[in-house]
Design a protein around this motif. Structure first.
Motif, PDB file in Angstrom:
ATOM      1  N   TYR A  32      20.140 -12.003  32.116  1.00 56.79           N
ATOM      2  CA  TYR A  32      20.510 -11.564  30.766  1.00 56.79           C
ATOM      3  C   TYR A  32      19.336 -11.765  29.804  1.00 56.79           C
ATOM      4  N   PHE A  33      18.748 -12.961  29.855  1.00 57.12           N
ATOM      5  CA  PHE A  33      17.655 -13.286  28.938  1.00 57.12           C
ATOM      6  C   PHE A  33      16.429 -12.420  29.210  1.00 57.12           C
ATOM      7  N   HIS A  34      16.190 -12.123  30.474  1.00 59.39           N
ATOM      8  CA  HIS A  34      15.032 -11.294  30.821  1.00 59.39           C
ATOM      9  C   HIS A  34      15.207  -9.880  30.278  1.00 59.39           C
ATOM     10  N   GLN A  37      14.445  -9.946  26.663  1.00 59.42           N
ATOM     11  CA  GLN A  37      13.003 -10.094  26.469  1.00 59.42           C
ATOM     12  C   GLN A  37      12.305  -8.746  26.617  1.00 59.42           C
ATOM     13  N   LEU A  38      12.705  -7.974  27.600  1.00 53.64           N
ATOM     14  CA  LEU A  38      12.126  -6.646  27.801  1.00 53.64           C
ATOM     15  C   LEU A  38      12.533  -5.696  26.677  1.00 53.64           C
ATOM     16  N   TYR A  39      13.748  -5.852  26.176  1.00 53.96           N
ATOM     17  CA  TYR A  39      14.178  -5.041  25.031  1.00 53.96           C
ATOM     18  C   TYR A  39      13.279  -5.302  23.836  1.00 53.96           C
ATOM     19  N   ARG A  40      12.982  -6.567  23.593  1.00 58.84           N
ATOM     20  CA  ARG A  40      12.105  -6.905  22.468  1.00 58.84           C
ATOM     21  C   ARG A  40      10.705  -6.318  22.654  1.00 58.84           C
ATOM     22  N   LYS A  41      10.280  -6.192  23.887  1.00 53.63           N
ATOM     23  CA  LYS A  41       8.950  -5.650  24.161  1.00 53.63           C
ATOM     24  C   LYS A  41       8.902  -4.134  24.029  1.00 53.63           C
ATOM     25  N   TYR A  42       9.866  -3.446  24.621  1.00 58.00           N
ATOM     26  CA  TYR A  42       9.767  -1.996  24.746  1.00 58.00           C
ATOM     27  C   TYR A  42      10.486  -1.216  23.652  1.00 58.00           C
ATOM     28  N   VAL A  43      11.594  -1.723  23.163  1.00 60.25           N
ATOM     29  CA  VAL A  43      12.431  -0.935  22.246  1.00 60.25           C
ATOM     30  C   VAL A  43      12.441  -1.484  20.824  1.00 60.25           C
ATOM     31  N   ALA A  44      12.632  -2.781  20.687  1.00 65.29           N
ATOM     32  CA  ALA A  44      12.831  -3.377  19.366  1.00 65.29           C
ATOM     33  C   ALA A  44      11.752  -3.047  18.329  1.00 65.29           C
ATOM     34  N   PRO A  45      10.476  -2.930  18.711  1.00 65.32           N
ATOM     35  CA  PRO A  45       9.470  -2.633  17.682  1.00 65.32           C
ATOM     36  C   PRO A  45       9.659  -1.287  16.998  1.00 65.32           C
ATOM     37  N   PHE A  46      10.450  -0.410  17.591  1.00 62.34           N
ATOM     38  CA  PHE A  46      10.554   0.961  17.089  1.00 62.34           C
ATOM     39  C   PHE A  46      11.946   1.309  16.557  1.00 62.34           C
ATOM     40  N   VAL A  47      12.830   0.325  16.538  1.00 62.16           N
ATOM     41  CA  VAL A  47      14.189   0.560  16.032  1.00 62.16           C
ATOM     42  C   VAL A  47      14.640  -0.635  15.208  1.00 62.16           C
ATOM     43  N   HIS A  48      15.663  -0.427  14.400  1.00 65.95           N
ATOM     44  CA  HIS A  48      16.397  -1.506  13.757  1.00 65.95           C
ATOM     45  C   HIS A  48      17.604  -1.794  14.644  1.00 65.95           C
ATOM     46  N   TYR A 155      27.065 -11.411  18.150  1.00 73.73           N
ATOM     47  CA  TYR A 155      28.028 -11.904  17.162  1.00 73.73           C
ATOM     48  C   TYR A 155      27.594 -13.230  16.544  1.00 73.73           C
ATOM     49  N   ASN A 156      27.333 -14.221  17.383  1.00 73.42           N
ATOM     50  CA  ASN A 156      26.983 -15.537  16.846  1.00 73.42           C
ATOM     51  C   ASN A 156      25.589 -15.554  16.228  1.00 73.42           C
ATOM     52  N   SER A 157      24.707 -14.700  16.692  1.00 74.01           N
ATOM     53  CA  SER A 157      23.377 -14.612  16.088  1.00 74.01           C
ATOM     54  C   SER A 157      23.465 -14.093  14.657  1.00 74.01           C
ATOM     55  N   LEU A 158      24.399 -13.187  14.420  1.00 74.55           N
ATOM     56  CA  LEU A 158      24.572 -12.661  13.069  1.00 74.55           C
ATOM     57  C   LEU A 158      25.085 -13.729  12.108  1.00 74.55           C
ATOM     58  N   LEU A 159      25.781 -14.721  12.633  1.00 74.80           N
ATOM     59  CA  LEU A 159      26.343 -15.783  11.801  1.00 74.80           C
ATOM     60  C   LEU A 159      25.453 -17.021  11.745  1.00 74.80           C
ATOM     61  N   SER A 160      24.382 -17.004  12.531  1.00 74.97           N
ATOM     62  CA  SER A 160      23.506 -18.162  12.644  1.00 74.97           C
ATOM     63  C   SER A 160      22.431 -18.163  11.564  1.00 74.97           C
ATOM     64  N   GLN A 161      21.745 -19.290  11.446  1.00 77.42           N
ATOM     65  CA  GLN A 161      20.590 -19.405  10.561  1.00 77.42           C
ATOM     66  C   GLN A 161      19.287 -19.271  11.340  1.00 77.42           C
ATOM     67  N   LYS A 162      19.379 -19.184  12.659  1.00 74.97           N
ATOM     68  CA  LYS A 162      18.181 -19.136  13.488  1.00 74.97           C
ATOM     69  C   LYS A 162      17.466 -17.796  13.335  1.00 74.97           C
ATOM     70  N   GLN A 163      16.183 -17.811  13.615  1.00 76.76           N
ATOM     71  CA  GLN A 163      15.381 -16.593  13.524  1.00 76.76           C
ATOM     72  C   GLN A 163      15.913 -15.541  14.500  1.00 76.76           C
ATOM     73  N   THR A 164      15.892 -14.298  14.072  1.00 82.30           N
ATOM     74  CA  THR A 164      16.419 -13.224  14.905  1.00 82.30           C
ATOM     75  C   THR A 164      15.689 -11.929  14.617  1.00 82.30           C
ATOM     76  N   ASN A 165      15.693 -11.051  15.608  1.00 82.72           N
ATOM     77  CA  ASN A 165      15.151  -9.703  15.420  1.00 82.72           C
ATOM     78  C   ASN A 165      16.222  -8.723  14.972  1.00 82.72           C
ATOM     79  N   LEU A 166      17.461  -9.205  14.858  1.00 85.67           N
ATOM     80  CA  LEU A 166      18.553  -8.357  14.390  1.00 85.67           C
ATOM     81  C   LEU A 166      18.405  -8.071  12.896  1.00 85.67           C
ATOM     82  N   GLU A 167      19.019  -6.995  12.465  1.00 79.55           N
ATOM     83  CA  GLU A 167      19.081  -6.691  11.031  1.00 79.55           C
ATOM     84  C   GLU A 167      20.241  -7.477  10.426  1.00 79.55           C
TER      85      GLU A 167
END
Length: 203
Positions: A32-34, A37-48, A155-167
């Motif tokens: 799951y984590f891998h 990680q690949l999503y952050r590399k290949y897709v995330a830089p070009f989308v919200h 879900y929990n990332s949206l409610l967290s204070q931790k750093q995230t790549n989510l909008e």
């Protein structure tokens, strides 16, 4: 069969795919984590990215393609800026994950369906309900009693204070804050109105 059509800048999409023949894609926490990680590399830089959920045999993402000016990357050969096709970036992600899983578990077959699916999100109601639908998926499919306890969704990332790549701020503002976001999910939001739009991803 869904026609191949390029993602368009600034538009919102529900992107989803499943394992080949509905087979398990994620075999452990590491896988799951891998994938993320690949999503952050290949897709995330070009989308919200507004929300996501990974399940054993399928994935869901709610994204918005960035503006045209942001859809460029540097080539590996000469560092020249070249245009990016979002569809190709998704392909790179799925291929890279498949190669990693095949190498690790001595597989040779394709891991995902040949073509991932996407649907344009064309209304505010669809956007709102889709966030709940994506988060609710693990409970919807009987994988867990309470979707909030599923560790591989946003879900929990949206409610967290931790750093995230989510909008995160955009989503929270959309719902009016953390409490309204939780209340919306807790109220068993009715996504039956968007079933005609998501029925193909009932896995």
């Amino acid at each position: 069969m869904q026609k191949t059509k390029e993602f368009e800048p600034c538009k919102f999409y529900h992107v989803y795919t499943r394992g080949n023949n509905s087979e398990t894609v994620f075999v452990n926490q590491e896988s799951y984590f891998h994938f993320l990680q690949l999503y952050r590399k290949y897709v995330a830089p070009f989308v919200h990215t507004y929300c996501y959920c990974l399940l054993p045999n399928h994935v869901h993402f709610l994204i918005q393609v960035r503006e045209v000016e942001a859809l460029f990357k540097r080539s590996e050969q000469n560092q020249e800026l070249i245009p990016v096709r979002i569809q190709r970036q998704w392909g790179h992600l799925l291929n890279a994950f498949t190669k990693a899983m095949n190498a690790r578990y001595d597989r040779v077959d394709s891991l995902f369906q040949k073509r991932f699916r996407r649907k344009e999100v064309t209304s505010e109601a669809y956007f709102t309900s889709l966030i709940f639908y994506i988060h609710f998926n693990p409970q919807h499919h009987g994988l867990i009693q309470d979707f909030k306890d599923w560790p591989y969704s946003s879900y929990n990332s949206l409610l967290s204070q931790k750093q995230t790549n989510l909008e995160r701020e955009t989503v929270l503002k959309w719902f009016g804050g953390k409490s309204p976001l939780k209340s919306f999910h807790k109220a068993n939001a009715d996504f039956r109105s968007i079933i005609p739009l998501i029925e193909e991803d009932e896995l």
